[in-house]
Structures are given as structure tokens and as C-alpha cells.
Write a protein that holds these residues in place. Structure first.
Motif, PDB file in Angstrom:
ATOM      1  N   THR A 192      43.739  45.220  50.180  1.00 33.45           N
ATOM      2  CA  THR A 192      43.930  44.982  48.748  1.00 33.45           C
ATOM      3  C   THR A 192      42.960  43.916  48.251  1.00 33.45           C
ATOM      4  O   THR A 192      42.374  44.042  47.162  1.00 33.45           O
ATOM      5  CB  THR A 192      45.373  44.543  48.455  1.00 33.45           C
ATOM      6  OG1 THR A 192      46.275  45.565  48.910  1.00 33.45           O
ATOM      7  CG2 THR A 192      45.583  44.328  46.962  1.00 33.45           C
ATOM      8  N   GLU A 193      42.767  42.854  49.051  1.00 35.84           N
ATOM      9  CA  GLU A 193      41.787  41.822  48.699  1.00 35.84           C
ATOM     10  C   GLU A 193      40.385  42.417  48.600  1.00 35.84           C
ATOM     11  O   GLU A 193      39.616  42.093  47.683  1.00 35.84           O
ATOM     12  CB  GLU A 193      41.791  40.716  49.756  1.00 35.84           C
ATOM     13  CG  GLU A 193      42.979  39.778  49.708  1.00 35.84           C
ATOM     14  CD  GLU A 193      42.863  38.693  50.768  1.00 35.84           C
ATOM     15  OE1 GLU A 193      42.803  37.510  50.392  1.00 35.84           O
ATOM     16  OE2 GLU A 193      42.811  39.020  51.958  1.00 35.84           O
ATOM     17  N   GLN A 196      40.021  44.448  45.427  1.00 37.77           N
ATOM     18  CA  GLN A 196      39.933  43.571  44.268  1.00 37.77           C
ATOM     19  C   GLN A 196      38.539  42.977  44.109  1.00 37.77           C
ATOM     20  O   GLN A 196      37.954  43.009  43.018  1.00 37.77           O
ATOM     21  CB  GLN A 196      40.959  42.446  44.400  1.00 37.77           C
ATOM     22  CG  GLN A 196      40.953  41.471  43.224  1.00 37.77           C
ATOM     23  CD  GLN A 196      41.982  40.372  43.395  1.00 37.77           C
ATOM     24  OE1 GLN A 196      42.593  40.239  44.439  1.00 37.77           O
ATOM     25  NE2 GLN A 196      42.185  39.582  42.359  1.00 37.77           N
ATOM     26  N   ALA A 241      42.099  49.889  40.914  1.00 35.99           N
ATOM     27  CA  ALA A 241      42.293  48.449  40.818  1.00 35.99           C
ATOM     28  C   ALA A 241      42.781  48.058  39.420  1.00 35.99           C
ATOM     29  O   ALA A 241      43.642  47.179  39.279  1.00 35.99           O
ATOM     30  CB  ALA A 241      40.996  47.726  41.150  1.00 35.99           C
ATOM     31  N   ASN A 244      46.465  49.137  38.888  1.00 37.90           N
ATOM     32  CA  ASN A 244      47.406  48.341  39.680  1.00 37.90           C
ATOM     33  C   ASN A 244      47.268  46.838  39.428  1.00 37.90           C
ATOM     34  O   ASN A 244      47.748  46.017  40.205  1.00 37.90           O
ATOM     35  CB  ASN A 244      47.204  48.651  41.153  1.00 37.90           C
ATOM     36  CG  ASN A 244      47.738  50.032  41.527  1.00 37.90           C
ATOM     37  OD1 ASN A 244      48.917  50.216  41.799  1.00 37.90           O
ATOM     38  ND2 ASN A 244      46.850  51.014  41.514  1.00 37.90           N
ATOM     39  N   LEU A 246      44.912  44.751  39.670  1.00 43.02           N
ATOM     40  CA  LEU A 246      44.157  43.918  40.609  1.00 43.02           C
ATOM     41  C   LEU A 246      42.998  43.227  39.914  1.00 43.02           C
ATOM     42  O   LEU A 246      42.570  42.155  40.320  1.00 43.02           O
ATOM     43  CB  LEU A 246      43.647  44.772  41.770  1.00 43.02           C
ATOM     44  CG  LEU A 246      44.707  45.472  42.619  1.00 43.02           C
ATOM     45  CD1 LEU A 246      44.042  46.267  43.735  1.00 43.02           C
ATOM     46  CD2 LEU A 246      45.660  44.455  43.208  1.00 43.02           C
TER      47      LEU A 246
END
Length: 249
Positions: A192-193, A196, A241, A244, A246
């Protein structure tokens, strides 16, 4: 019979030294100033091909070549080219940073990015950094001269494939590709990082530096994410992204 009248003889008089002969002066035909281009790419064969393509157009002259972002900036500082054509992935300094620096050094200089990366978000980031043109290397033969013509008139230019893709993105309903799985996104915290940071426009190298891991690790994460989430392109990852939360749209 009466005699015919005699005709007076006409003789030409040569101009004496005291007489001046006026000569009409013609307007000078000055050679039109060429449009001076810098081509920056770390592959010599690409620079050679771009040079041949650009100089097939009258009035365009490739006056400089550079293999790194730093070399390109040195040329901009010293010689002020009319147009730098920059690759995005170069040693020492990537294309996005080079675009920013060019605009800081010479705000009036137009920039075209010539890249292999097909990405709507990256193209937007390039424009945000100050470039006016975004051309895919695969489209260079058909689009690069058109891009040069546009930026010479201070008009932005997107490569043809990207223009079509961006139009389709606006027409496509959200949620079709890369939608989060029920109960979560289907990504680990580290993945996820990575999503992003990539969606924010950072390069693999920049993401690796931010997370303190090798660049190859980020490349591996990226490939896994694309496959696992069913992303057909980097643009799908960016839309995921945004949906969601992000990154900011």
C-alpha cells in the motif's frame, strides 16, 4: 524629285566620370534563424534517431546532445536552447527534476519530455513540473514533429496514445479495474505504501530511497501489485489509489 529628309544620327554617349549611375538596392535575404534544440537521453542511438527526425524539418537544428540530466542543465545554463527534449529516466538526475530545474533557470524555455512510460498521471506530473509536451518514444516518428510545432506556439501536446487513453478514462465508469476486494484492498501494508508513493509520481528509485530498500525491491513490489490487482496500466494503479483515498485526486 525632292530629296528625302535626312535623319539625325543617334549616338550613345558614354557616362563621364562626373556622372553617377543609380543602382536599385535589393532587400537582403537573411537566413531564417534556426530553432535550436537540445536532445537529452542516456542512449546514443536514441539521440541519433531523434536528431535525424528533427533535422528532417527545415528550420530545426539539434545543436546539443546530453546523456545525463546534469549535462542537459549545463547546456541550458550556458547556451539557452530554444527547446530541450528530455528523457525521463537519465543518470544523475531524472527527467522530472530536470524539467523543474530548466524552468527555474529559464522560465521562458519550453520543454518536451520524450519517454517510454505510458502513464496519464506521469504525464500530468510532467505538465505540473512545467513541460509543455509529452511524447512516447514509440510514437516519436508520428508525433514528435507535431509536438515541436505545438510548443513553439506555446501550446501543450500529449502523445496520441495517451490522449486516447485519457479520453477513455473519463468515459469509463469507476470501479471496473483494481477495485478493492471485500474486507480490504488485497495489499499488504508495504505494498500500500508503494502504491501511494508511485501514484504520487515518484520514480522507483525515489520510492526505494523513501522506504530504505533497494530499487529492485520496489520493482518487484510493483510487478506483483500490477499482476495481483489486475492493473492493465499504471493509470489503473493511480485510479485505484485515488478511489481508496491513498492520494488526493
Amino acid at each position: 524629285m525632292p530629296k528625302a529628309p535626312q535623319r539625325a544620327a543617334i549616338t550613345a554617349r558614354p557616362a563621364t566620370s562626373s556622372q553617377s549611375v543609380e543602382v536599385e538596392s535589393l532587400p537582403s535575404r537573411a537566413t531564417p534563424k534556426s530553432y535550436r534544440v537540445l536532445v537529452a537521453d542516456d542512449h546514443a542511438i536514441v539521440r541519433h534517431g531523434v536528431r535525424l527526425l528533427l533535422e528532417s524539418q527545415p528550420g530545426i537544428e539539434v545543436c546539443w546532445e546530453a546523456s545525463t540530466g546534469v549535462e542537459a542543465l549545463d547546456v541550458v545554463k550556458r547556451d539557452k536552447p530554444d527547446l530541450p527534449v528530455l528523457d525521463l529516466t537519465m543518470p544523475e538526475m531524472d527527467g522530472l527534476e530536470a524539467v523543474r530545474e530548466v524552468r527555474d533557470i529559464s522560465p521562458g524555455t519550453a520543454v518536451i519530455v520524450l519517454t517510454m512510460h505510458f502513464s496519464e498521471e506521469l504525464a500530468r506530473e510532467v505538465l505540473r513540473c512545467g513541460a509543455l509536451g509529452y511524447v512516447l518514444k514509440s510514437d516519436a516518428e508520428s508525433d514528435l514533429l507535431a509536438a515541436v510545432d505545438h510548443v513553439r506556439h506555446n501550446q501543450p501536446f500529449f502523445t496520441t496514445q495517451l490522449t486516447v487513453s485519457m479520453a477513455q478514462s473519463y468515459m469509463r465508469r469507476p470501479g471496473d479495474v483494481g477495485a478493492p476486494e471485500e474486507g480490504g484492498s488485497g495489499l499488504t501494508a508495504r505494498e500500500t505504501e508503494v502504491v501511494q508513493l508511485l501514484a504520487e509520481g515518484k520514480s522507483n528509485k525515489e520510492v526505494a530511497a523513501a522506504l530504505g530498500v533497494p530499487t529492485r525491491t520496489i520493482e518487484s513490489h510493483r510487478n506483483h501489485i500490477m499482476h495481483h490487482m489486475g492493473f492493465a496500466s499504471f493509470s489503473d494503479m493511480v485510479r485505484f489509489a485515488i478511489r481508496n483515498n491513498l492520494i488526493e485526486p
